[in-house]
Design an enzyme around this catalytic site. Structure first.
Site, mmCIF file in Angstrom:
data_model
loop_
_atom_site.group_PDB
_atom_site.id
_atom_site.type_symbol
_atom_site.label_atom_id
_atom_site.label_comp_id
_atom_site.label_asym_id
_atom_site.label_seq_id
_atom_site.Cartn_x
_atom_site.Cartn_y
_atom_site.Cartn_z
ATOM 1 N N LYS A 1 50.370 86.606 -45.166
ATOM 2 C CA LYS A 1 51.215 87.766 -45.434
ATOM 3 C C LYS A 1 50.390 89.053 -45.508
ATOM 4 C CE LYS A 1 52.961 89.592 -49.056
ATOM 5 N NZ LYS A 1 53.393 89.693 -50.432
ATOM 6 N N ASP B 1 57.778 88.745 -47.416
ATOM 7 C CA ASP B 1 57.646 88.635 -48.867
ATOM 8 C C ASP B 1 58.981 88.141 -49.423
ATOM 9 O OD1 ASP B 1 59.366 90.764 -48.721
ATOM 10 O OD2 ASP B 1 58.253 92.028 -50.111
#
Ligand code: SF4
Length: 214
Positions: free
Chosen positions: A120, A138
Site C-alpha cells: 500500500k 486502504d
C-alpha cells in the site's frame, strides 16, 4: 455497479474535486515516503503534527540518521505504533543512503524492500510522487469499492486488482484520492451519508437503502 455507471461515477467525483490531493503534508518525495510509512493506523492530522517537528530537523535520510533512533522515537511518540515505526524509519533511511544514493527509488520492488513499506505504501509513493496509476487500497477505499460495487473483493489486493481493471485510464491516477476522500467524508464506515452522496445513483448499496429517485 454496472460497467456503464463507472464513467459517470468518476466524472461526478472529478467534477466535485478536479485535482484531489493527499491530506498528508510533505515537501519532497522523501518526506512523502516517511509520512506514508508513519500513517498506518494513525490519522493524517496526527501524522502531520508529528512530521512538522520531525521534518524541520530531518528533511533528508542523512539528517534522519544523524538524529538517531532515540530522537526520532521521541519526535513521533504521539503516533500509534511509534516505536516500531521509528525503527523502520531509521532502517529505511540507512538503506536509502547506502543503496540508493539518498534518493527514494522509483520501482515497486525497491520500495517494498524498505522496512515498514508494504504494497500500500509503495502504491501511494508511486502514485503521488511519480504519477503512476496505482491503487493504494486502504480501509476507506476497501469499503467504498465494496459498497458501491465498483470493485468488490474480500481482500485489499483483490479490490486493488479489480480497480486496476475497471477504472478508466483517464481517471486512474486520481481515482484513489477520490475514493479515499469519499470514504473519509461521505461514505463513512458507521453511517454512510447516502442522502447527500453525489454518486448515489450509481451505487449498489444506495439502490438497496434509498428510495428510488423520481
Ligand atoms: S450512496 Fe451511500 S453507500 Fe453508496 S457511495 Fe454514497 S454514501 Fe456510500
Amino acid at each position: 455497479m454496472h460497467d456503464d455507471a463507472i464513467e459517470p461515477f468518476f466524472a461526478t467525483l472529478a467534477a466535485a474535486n478536479p485535482s484531489p490531493q493527499t491530506e498528508l503534508e510533505f515537501t519532497s518525495v522523501f518526506e512523502l515516503l516517511c509520512a506514508v510509512l508513519l500513517s498506518a493506523q494513525a490519522t493524517d492530522v496526527g501524522v502531520n503534527k508529528a512530521t512538522k517537528r520531525l521534518f524541520a530537523l530531518a528533511p533528508t535520510p542523512q539528517r534522519m540518521l544523524a538524529l538517531g533512533l532515540d530522537q526520532v522515537t521521541e519526535l513521533i511518540r504521539t503516533i500509534g505504533l511509534f516505536r516500531t515505526k521509528a525503527k523502520n524509519l531509521t532502517q529505511t533511511c540507512r538503506i536509502l543512503v547506502e543503496q540508493h544514493g539518498g534518493e527514494v527509488p522509483r520501482s515497486r520492488e525497491a520500495l517494498e524492500a524498505l522496512p515498514g513499506v508494504g504494497r500500500k505504501t509503495a502504491n501511494v509513493v508511486l502514485n503521488v510522487a511519480f504519477g503512476e496509476a496505482t491503487m493504494a487500497v486502504d480501509t476507506h477505499i476497501f469499503r467504498v469499492a465494496n459498497r458501491t460495487g465498483l470493485a468488490p473483493g474480500r481482500t485489499p489486493l483483490a479490490v486493488e486488482l479489480k480497480l486496476l481493471e475497471r477504472v478508466p485510464p483517464k481517471y486512474a491516477v486520481d481515482a484513489h484520492h477520490w475514493l479515499i476522500l469519499h470514504g473519509r467524508y461521505v461514505c463513512q464506515a458507521r453511517r454512510p451519508q447516502c442522502e447527500r452522496c453525489v454518486v448515489r445513483r450509481w451505487c449498489d448499496t444506495a439502490a438497496s437503502t434509498m428510495p428510488a429517485e423520481g
